[in-house]
Motif scaffolding. Structure first.
Motif, PDB file in Angstrom:
ATOM      1  N   ASP A  27       0.831  -1.213   0.000  1.00 43.82           N
ATOM      2  CA  ASP A  27       0.000   0.000   0.000  1.00 43.82           C
ATOM      3  C   ASP A  27       0.864   1.260   0.000  1.00 43.82           C
ATOM      4  OD1 ASP A  27      -2.330  -1.539   0.050  1.00 43.82           O
ATOM      5  OD2 ASP A  27      -2.349  -1.608   2.247  1.00 43.82           O
ATOM      6  N   ARG A  28       1.997   1.217   0.703  1.00 43.13           N
ATOM      7  CA  ARG A  28       2.911   2.351   0.715  1.00 43.13           C
ATOM      8  C   ARG A  28       3.476   2.601  -0.676  1.00 43.13           C
ATOM      9  NH1 ARG A  28       7.598   1.302   3.879  1.00 43.13           N
ATOM     10  NH2 ARG A  28       8.060   3.527   3.647  1.00 43.13           N
ATOM     11  N   ILE A  29       3.786   1.517  -1.387  1.00 48.55           N
ATOM     12  CA  ILE A  29       4.316   1.652  -2.750  1.00 48.55           C
ATOM     13  C   ILE A  29       3.276   2.311  -3.656  1.00 48.55           C
ATOM     14  CG2 ILE A  29       5.060   0.369  -4.802  1.00 48.55           C
ATOM     15  CD1 ILE A  29       6.287  -1.702  -2.846  1.00 48.55           C
ATOM     16  N   LEU A  30       2.040   1.866  -3.562  1.00 52.30           N
ATOM     17  CA  LEU A  30       0.984   2.450  -4.397  1.00 52.30           C
ATOM     18  C   LEU A  30       0.759   3.922  -4.058  1.00 52.30           C
ATOM     19  CD1 LEU A  30      -1.647  -0.440  -4.510  1.00 52.30           C
ATOM     20  CD2 LEU A  30      -0.133   0.321  -6.350  1.00 52.30           C
ATOM     21  N   LYS A  31       0.741   4.234  -2.781  1.00 53.69           N
ATOM     22  CA  LYS A  31       0.525   5.620  -2.364  1.00 53.69           C
ATOM     23  C   LYS A  31       1.649   6.523  -2.845  1.00 53.69           C
ATOM     24  CE  LYS A  31      -0.299   8.511   1.722  1.00 53.69           C
ATOM     25  NZ  LYS A  31      -0.444   8.513   3.207  1.00 53.69           N
ATOM     26  N   ALA A  32       2.899   6.067  -2.683  1.00 57.07           N
ATOM     27  CA  ALA A  32       4.045   6.864  -3.119  1.00 57.07           C
ATOM     28  C   ALA A  32       4.082   6.985  -4.635  1.00 57.07           C
ATOM     29  CB  ALA A  32       5.339   6.245  -2.604  1.00 57.07           C
ATOM     30  N   SER A  33       3.763   5.904  -5.329  1.00 60.46           N
ATOM     31  CA  SER A  33       3.763   5.936  -6.795  1.00 60.46           C
ATOM     32  C   SER A  33       2.735   6.935  -7.305  1.00 60.46           C
ATOM     33  CB  SER A  33       3.458   4.544  -7.356  1.00 60.46           C
ATOM     34  OG  SER A  33       4.430   3.614  -6.951  1.00 60.46           O
ATOM     35  N   LEU A  34       1.547   6.917  -6.727  1.00 63.14           N
ATOM     36  CA  LEU A  34       0.505   7.853  -7.145  1.00 63.14           C
ATOM     37  C   LEU A  34       0.959   9.290  -6.938  1.00 63.14           C
ATOM     38  CD1 LEU A  34      -2.377   8.340  -8.146  1.00 63.14           C
ATOM     39  CD2 LEU A  34      -3.150   8.135  -5.766  1.00 63.14           C
ATOM     40  N   GLN A  35       1.579   9.558  -5.811  1.00 63.07           N
ATOM     41  CA  GLN A  35       2.073  10.905  -5.532  1.00 63.07           C
ATOM     42  C   GLN A  35       3.124  11.332  -6.553  1.00 63.07           C
ATOM     43  OE1 GLN A  35       3.831  11.377  -1.628  1.00 63.07           O
ATOM     44  NE2 GLN A  35       4.909  13.249  -2.238  1.00 63.07           N
ATOM     45  N   LEU A  36       4.091  10.468  -6.807  1.00 66.51           N
ATOM     46  CA  LEU A  36       5.174  10.812  -7.729  1.00 66.51           C
ATOM     47  C   LEU A  36       4.671  10.922  -9.166  1.00 66.51           C
ATOM     48  CD1 LEU A  36       8.009   8.544  -6.279  1.00 66.51           C
ATOM     49  CD2 LEU A  36       7.775  11.020  -6.039  1.00 66.51           C
ATOM     50  N   PHE A  37       3.802  10.009  -9.580  1.00 65.38           N
ATOM     51  CA  PHE A  37       3.248  10.074 -10.937  1.00 65.38           C
ATOM     52  C   PHE A  37       2.477  11.372 -11.134  1.00 65.38           C
ATOM     53  CE2 PHE A  37       2.893   5.142 -11.257  1.00 65.38           C
ATOM     54  CZ  PHE A  37       4.253   5.061 -11.457  1.00 65.38           C
ATOM     55  N   ASN A  38       1.688  11.762 -10.130  1.00 60.85           N
ATOM     56  CA  ASN A  38       0.910  13.000 -10.237  1.00 60.85           C
ATOM     57  C   ASN A  38       1.801  14.230 -10.278  1.00 60.85           C
ATOM     58  OD1 ASN A  38      -1.679  11.884 -10.326  1.00 60.85           O
ATOM     59  ND2 ASN A  38      -1.963  11.964  -8.113  1.00 60.85           N
ATOM     60  N   GLU A  39       2.852  14.218  -9.454  1.00 62.86           N
ATOM     61  CA  GLU A  39       3.710  15.393  -9.337  1.00 62.86           C
ATOM     62  C   GLU A  39       4.691  15.519 -10.502  1.00 62.86           C
ATOM     63  OE1 GLU A  39       5.609  14.962  -5.589  1.00 62.86           O
ATOM     64  OE2 GLU A  39       3.863  15.594  -4.414  1.00 62.86           O
ATOM     65  N   GLN A  40       5.231  14.400 -10.963  1.00 58.10           N
ATOM     66  CA  GLN A  40       6.329  14.445 -11.926  1.00 58.10           C
ATOM     67  C   GLN A  40       5.973  13.881 -13.302  1.00 58.10           C
ATOM     68  OE1 GLN A  40       9.947  12.799 -10.214  1.00 58.10           O
ATOM     69  NE2 GLN A  40       9.313  13.387  -8.151  1.00 58.10           N
ATOM     70  N   GLY A  41       4.842  13.207 -13.400  1.00 64.26           N
ATOM     71  CA  GLY A  41       4.495  12.541 -14.643  1.00 64.26           C
ATOM     72  C   GLY A  41       4.986  11.110 -14.628  1.00 64.26           C
ATOM     73  N   GLU A  42       4.154  10.183 -15.048  1.00 62.50           N
ATOM     74  CA  GLU A  42       4.496   8.758 -14.979  1.00 62.50           C
ATOM     75  C   GLU A  42       5.778   8.428 -15.734  1.00 62.50           C
ATOM     76  OE1 GLU A  42       4.909   5.051 -16.992  1.00 62.50           O
ATOM     77  OE2 GLU A  42       3.956   6.779 -17.943  1.00 62.50           O
ATOM     78  N   ARG A  43       5.987   9.041 -16.888  1.00 61.12           N
ATOM     79  CA  ARG A  43       7.156   8.704 -17.708  1.00 61.12           C
ATOM     80  C   ARG A  43       8.470   9.134 -17.050  1.00 61.12           C
ATOM     81  NH1 ARG A  43       5.775   9.387 -24.144  1.00 61.12           N
ATOM     82  NH2 ARG A  43       3.521   9.532 -23.979  1.00 61.12           N
ATOM     83  N   ASN A  44       8.398  10.090 -16.122  1.00 58.04           N
ATOM     84  CA  ASN A  44       9.601  10.607 -15.469  1.00 58.04           C
ATOM     85  C   ASN A  44       9.939   9.871 -14.180  1.00 58.04           C
ATOM     86  OD1 ASN A  44       9.896  12.690 -17.433  1.00 58.04           O
ATOM     87  ND2 ASN A  44       8.322  13.868 -16.374  1.00 58.04           N
ATOM     88  N   VAL A  45       9.138   8.887 -13.813  1.00 57.75           N
ATOM     89  CA  VAL A  45       9.329   8.178 -12.543  1.00 57.75           C
ATOM     90  C   VAL A  45       9.611   6.707 -12.831  1.00 57.75           C
ATOM     91  CG1 VAL A  45       8.286   7.512 -10.350  1.00 57.75           C
ATOM     92  CG2 VAL A  45       7.800   9.774 -11.328  1.00 57.75           C
ATOM     93  N   THR A  46      10.709   6.194 -12.296  1.00 58.61           N
ATOM     94  CA  THR A  46      11.054   4.783 -12.448  1.00 58.61           C
ATOM     95  C   THR A  46      10.782   4.047 -11.138  1.00 58.61           C
ATOM     96  OG1 THR A  46      13.337   5.038 -11.689  1.00 58.61           O
ATOM     97  CG2 THR A  46      12.896   5.458 -14.036  1.00 58.61           C
ATOM     98  N   THR A  47      10.871   2.720 -11.194  1.00 60.92           N
ATOM     99  CA  THR A  47      10.713   1.948  -9.962  1.00 60.92           C
ATOM    100  C   THR A  47      11.838   2.274  -8.973  1.00 60.92           C
ATOM    101  OG1 THR A  47      11.847   0.114 -11.085  1.00 60.92           O
ATOM    102  CG2 THR A  47       9.430   0.047 -11.000  1.00 60.92           C
ATOM    103  N   ASN A  48      13.012   2.591  -9.479  1.00 63.10           N
ATOM    104  CA  ASN A  48      14.112   2.992  -8.581  1.00 63.10           C
ATOM    105  C   ASN A  48      13.789   4.292  -7.862  1.00 63.10           C
ATOM    106  OD1 ASN A  48      15.712   0.776  -9.136  1.00 63.10           O
ATOM    107  ND2 ASN A  48      16.905   1.795 -10.723  1.00 63.10           N
ATOM    108  N   HIS A  49      13.166   5.234  -8.585  1.00 59.92           N
ATOM    109  CA  HIS A  49      12.751   6.481  -7.939  1.00 59.92           C
ATOM    110  C   HIS A  49      11.758   6.201  -6.820  1.00 59.92           C
ATOM    111  CE1 HIS A  49      13.750   8.659 -11.941  1.00 59.92           C
ATOM    112  NE2 HIS A  49      14.753   8.787 -11.088  1.00 59.92           N
ATOM    113  N   ILE A  50      10.813   5.315  -7.091  1.00 62.58           N
ATOM    114  CA  ILE A  50       9.794   4.998  -6.088  1.00 62.58           C
ATOM    115  C   ILE A  50      10.423   4.344  -4.871  1.00 62.58           C
ATOM    116  CG2 ILE A  50       7.700   3.656  -5.643  1.00 62.58           C
ATOM    117  CD1 ILE A  50       7.165   3.860  -8.720  1.00 62.58           C
ATOM    118  N   ALA A  51      11.319   3.387  -5.110  1.00 61.87           N
ATOM    119  CA  ALA A  51      11.988   2.708  -3.999  1.00 61.87           C
ATOM    120  C   ALA A  51      12.811   3.690  -3.169  1.00 61.87           C
ATOM    121  CB  ALA A  51      12.881   1.589  -4.536  1.00 61.87           C
ATOM    122  N   ALA A  52      13.529   4.577  -3.841  1.00 61.47           N
ATOM    123  CA  ALA A  52      14.343   5.565  -3.121  1.00 61.47           C
ATOM    124  C   ALA A  52      13.463   6.507  -2.320  1.00 61.47           C
ATOM    125  CB  ALA A  52      15.198   6.351  -4.112  1.00 61.47           C
TER     126      ALA A  52
END
Length: 230
Positions: free
Chosen positions: A5-30
């Motif tokens: 759930d934390r991964i999904l929440k963080a991914s949604l935040q980053l995708f919304n803020e930066q755009g999905e194409r600009n966010v990798t799984t490494n970015h999410i993990a970091a």
């Protein structure tokens, strides 16, 4: 909160803020302070994360678009539907910013989004029929119901694309939740010719609260506006 759930929440935040194409799984993990291996334990790849977020979004919309069976619809119900749907668009805005690309990249998502589309069209038709039965909309044919439902769907799902192309700064990242909800004005405008006389003035007054500020899109400065979120 569970790691998934934390991964999904963080991914949604980053995708919304930066755009999905600009966010990798490494970015999410970091961002979460976990190892990439821990992320891959829960999701095989970024496409899995995106699909899971779509499932969340689909469930949210499905909960909102329900016609009560024990009473007639009201104008307040209609506005609840619209506010809720546009709130959902805002909270999952990355998805509609780049919908065509995301559907092209994932066959499973493309298939399920198509089913989601036709399900939503059916629910919109049910809402329109409910408003007709309540005396808010004039009686009209099944063909008109279908055409209006499709037009409503097109406005809702494409309003963000319009903001992206019409904004003076050339992108949707700077648009606000209020600007997104101005799409409600367009939806209500579609239905104005079908309103009964008893409800015309009331809905017209409500519609004015959402009138788009075209001067902002043309490069003017934003005026301070009250928040319309619920």
């Amino acid at each position: 909160m569970k790691t998934r759930d934390r991964i999904l929440k963080a991914s949604l935040q980053l995708f919304n803020e930066q755009g999905e194409r600009n966010v990798t799984t490494n970015h999410i993990a970091a961002h979460l302070g976990i190892s990439p291996g821990n992320l891959y334990y829960h999701f095989r790849n970024k496409a899995d994360i995106i699909y899971s977020l779509f499932v969340q979004y689909r469930g949210l919309v499905d909960r909102y678009l329900k016609v009560p069976r024990n009473r007639t619809l009201t104008v307040e119900d209609k506005m609840f539907y619209l506010e809720s749907v546009f709130d959902g668009l805002w909270h999952y805005r990355f998805f509609h910013r780049d919908l065509e690309y995301l559907l092209t990249m994932d066959e499973r998502l493309r298939h399920d989004y198509r089913e989601f589309t036709f399900h939503c069209l059916g629910e919109i038709r049910a809402v329109l029929k409910g408003l007709q039965e309540a005396g808010i909309l004039r009686p009209h044919s099944e063909q008109e119901h279908e055409a209006m439902a499709l037009n409503v769907w097109l406005v809702v799902t494409n309003w963000m694309a319009f903001l992206k192309t019409a904004s003076a700064d050339g992108g949707s990242d700077g648009n606000t939740q209020r600007e997104l909800k101005q799409g409600i004005y367009q939806v209500l405008t579609l239905e104005m010719p079908y309103l009964t006389e008893a409800y015309y003035e009331r809905v017209t007054a409500i519609r004015e609260q959402y009138r788009p500020d075209l001067s902002v899109m043309e490069g003017g400065s934003r005026a301070e506006e009250p928040d319309l979120s619920v």
